[in-house]
Design an enzyme around this catalytic site. Sequence first.
Site, PDB file in Angstrom:
ATOM      1  N   ASP A 133     -74.749   0.951   4.339  1.00  0.00           N
ATOM      2  CA  ASP A 133     -74.202   0.711   3.002  1.00  0.00           C
ATOM      3  C   ASP A 133     -74.883   1.662   2.025  1.00  0.00           C
ATOM      4  O   ASP A 133     -76.111   1.622   1.868  1.00  0.00           O
ATOM      5  CB  ASP A 133     -74.453  -0.746   2.595  1.00  0.00           C
TER       6      ASP A 133
ATOM      7  N   ASP B 153     -68.019   3.558   0.917  1.00  0.00           N
ATOM      8  CA  ASP B 153     -69.485   3.591   0.926  1.00  0.00           C
ATOM      9  C   ASP B 153     -70.128   2.675   1.954  1.00  0.00           C
ATOM     10  O   ASP B 153     -71.345   2.468   1.910  1.00  0.00           O
ATOM     11  CB  ASP B 153     -70.025   3.247  -0.465  1.00  0.00           C
ATOM     12  N   GLU B 154     -69.376   2.124   2.889  1.00  0.00           N
ATOM     13  CA  GLU B 154     -70.004   1.300   3.929  1.00  0.00           C
ATOM     14  C   GLU B 154     -69.177   1.305   5.200  1.00  0.00           C
ATOM     15  O   GLU B 154     -67.963   1.478   5.184  1.00  0.00           O
ATOM     16  CB  GLU B 154     -70.246  -0.125   3.439  1.00  0.00           C
TER      17      GLU B 154
END
Length: 362
Positions: free
Chosen positions: A12, A106-107
């Site tokens: 993350d 983003d993860e």
Amino acid sequence: MEKHYRKIIHVDMDAFYASIEQRDHPEYRGKPLAVGRAEERGVVAAASYEARRFGVRSAMSSMKALKLCPELIFVPGRMEYYKSISKDIRHIFQEYTNIIEPLSLDEAFLDVTENKKEMEWGIDIARAIKKEIKEQLGLVASAGVSYNKFLAKIASDYQKPDGLFVIHPDKAPHFISQLPIEAFWGIGKVTARNMHALGIHNGKQLRQCSLEFLERNFGKAGLLYYNFARGIDERAVEPIRIRKSVGCENTFEKDLTTHTALIIELWHIAKELLQRLHKANFHGHTLTLKVKFNDFRQCTRSISVEHELNTMPDILPLAKQLLNELQLHHYHIRLMGLTVSNPIHEETGKADQVPIQLSLDF
């Protein structure tokens, strides 16, 4: 016989959009920053950790964020640029495994049980990935390592920012027992409040609940909570994620205060939704209406039908029906959205059979 566990990593990126802006603009480093616009109807898309110390969070109105932090710096978002950075991160992942399940820009989850570099320990792979992201892209990531997705996700959140945490199978039962119910993946504010009312505040208390009790109070999600409390999550890391819904929403420049205005905007939203459905070639049977008020309370209502929702005559009457079901007496609507879900299954030619749902979530 010794049980063999999978090695799952959840990566993350820390304050992804805001961190990119601080990386690219040295004058913003160490200062409270928000990605978004400082406008009356503006919304914070992302906040730096310096801003979060003041209580600024993503999805917060820009005006509220400025009240919490008068010195907050706003910068406009650069979504295409963020997407390109996300691809660079994905390339780093692919140095270790092809079993990658992105959750957002983003993860992502990575299954590194069998990895390209033949590294034995998941923590070593996670540490190496964090190092490469830092050295190649100048960004910081947090990573969690465990034997399933549920625990890997929790582990990545446990020591943010720049965290690296492992939940070993032998330690998982004790760790879950101590975990606040709000930290469980899939339990939001409303569900947490309902669990508190039932005397469930942590993993230990959740594990003491029977499956019948949880299903009676939380429906199908009851089985998920029952398993999570026991560290069970059989879901595989899926490199190709099947699209389960298509939706769109609109935040209005001024609050809508009349029923006529709502109907007009509903038509425009339905038109945009149809364009997205056709572009994605998506066929679904459930329509969900989302309404957010000027005080940021939110409610949703859904209805499922037997036929596909892919024309204006299919969607608009149902959308109006759901709006009427809300029985709104005072119109101060900040946002409305429509989503089509419950896709048809290619292998059976049938959709999930979901009954009519009328639900409020404040």
